[in-house]
Enzyme design. Structure first.
Site, PDB file in Angstrom:
ATOM      1  CE  LYS A 287      -3.765   2.309   2.426  1.00  0.00           C
ATOM      2  NZ  LYS A 287      -3.156   3.497   3.058  1.00  0.00           N
TER       3      LYS A 287
ATOM      4  CG  ASN B 138      -6.375   1.962  11.508  1.00  0.00           C
ATOM      5  OD1 ASN B 138      -5.167   1.913  11.343  1.00  0.00           O
ATOM      6  ND2 ASN B 138      -6.887   1.614  12.674  1.00  0.00           N
ATOM      7  CB  THR B 139      -9.001   6.671  12.480  1.00  0.00           C
ATOM      8  OG1 THR B 139      -7.669   6.709  11.970  1.00  0.00           O
ATOM      9  CG2 THR B 139      -9.086   7.578  13.692  1.00  0.00           C
TER      10      THR B 139
ATOM     11  CB  ALA C 180      -8.078   8.236   4.042  1.00  0.00           C
ATOM     12  N   GLY C 181     -10.749   8.920   5.723  1.00  0.00           N
ATOM     13  CA  GLY C 181     -11.746   9.962   5.926  1.00  0.00           C
ATOM     14  C   GLY C 181     -13.133   9.494   6.307  1.00  0.00           C
TER      15      GLY C 181
ATOM     16  N   GLY D  21      -8.202  10.218   9.034  1.00  0.00           N
ATOM     17  CA  GLY D  21      -8.591  10.428  10.418  1.00  0.00           C
ATOM     18  C   GLY D  21      -9.585  11.543  10.654  1.00  0.00           C
TER      19      GLY D  21
END
Length: 260
Positions: free
Chosen positions: A96, A206-207, A184-185, A157
């Site tokens: 990645k 993830n976050t 992301a986001g 995040g």
């Protein structure tokens, strides 16, 4: 099934391994998500030593496919070097690819990203590039040999969800044969469902899971949302309208008028 290069997987959720309250919660969250691919950072996780051994032991117990990333890399040389180290450590050609331009926004350096992708693909890597939603950048990555492209929904995040729906839809329309992953986001299961309804092949999280009050429950919530969004896309969503349209047609005489 979703295809990443020459491998097929049942889950459309890719999950990160950082930021969890504890290693046990990380394990339980990954299991509950149903994810079969887990991203790990070579620069942010210790590959050696007691702590590193424990971390990798937990990942191995899950029986998942590891997708190493180059998180934290600020230039082409740094990203390429990290990718090569990851290949040696994990015995995988998957990477990645992240090349970051700015520490505040964690926005991808798209020029460096394309250059690094070209170098790595020539060296036998199968690249999963983290990029913006810019079509021209995605097309350059595809021209370089990427068969997976991972545009962001919003900055890493931020939990803002999809901020440029039209651009993501355009990517899907123009790159029908490329595996597209929103990366992301995303902050809520509804954000993931929206990405799937646009026809995206998968999402990477993830976050949003790791920082939830109950990461394990949130992992399940995202799993269900992704399944629902994909089912909706495959079923064929009706188009939005500017005006009302009655759901019950008016045909003939009302039944109470027909009674003699």
């Amino acid at each position: 099934m979703v295809k990443f290069y020459d491998r097929e997987f049942g889950s459309r959720l890719l999950i990160g391994s950082a930021l969890y309250p504890s290693p046990a919660i990380m394990q339980d969250s990954i299991r509950e998500s149903g994810a079969e691919i887990v991203t790990v950072s070579l620069r942010r996780e210790t590959a050696g030593g007691k702590a590193g051994d424990q971390f990798w032991s937990l990942i191995r117990e899950l029986g998942v496919t590891v997708l190493p990333n180059t998180a934290g890399c600020r230039g082409v040389r740094d990203a390429v070097t990290t990718a090569k180290l990851a290949r040696e450590l994990f015995a995988t050609s998957w990477i990645k690819l992240e090349v970051i331009a700015d520490n505040d926004t964690l926005q991808p350096d798209v020029v460096g990203l394309v250059e690094a992708a070209q170098i790595l693909i020539k060296d036998g890597f199968e690249v999963f590039p983290y990029c913006t939603e810019d079509l021209s950048v995605a097309m350059r990555l595809v021209d370089a040999g990427c068969r997976v492209v991972m545009p962001w929904a919003a900055p890493i995040g931020s939990a803002r969800g999809i901020t440029n729906r039209d651009a993501l839809k355009l990517l899907r329309d123009r790159l029908p044969d490329i595996t597209l992953v929103v990366d992301a986001g995303l902050g809520a299961p509804s954000h993931a469902a929206e990405a799937m309804e646009l026809g995206y092949d998968a999402v990477l999280l993830n976050t949003a899971i790791a920082k939830a009050e109950d990461p394990v429950a949130m992992a399940r919530g995202f799993k269900l949302a992704i399944e629902a969004g994909r089912t909706g896309f495959e079923a064929g969503l009706m188009g939005a309208r500017d005006f009302a349209s009655p759901s019950t047609p008016v045909i003939g005489t009302p039944f109470w008028h027909a009674v003699s």
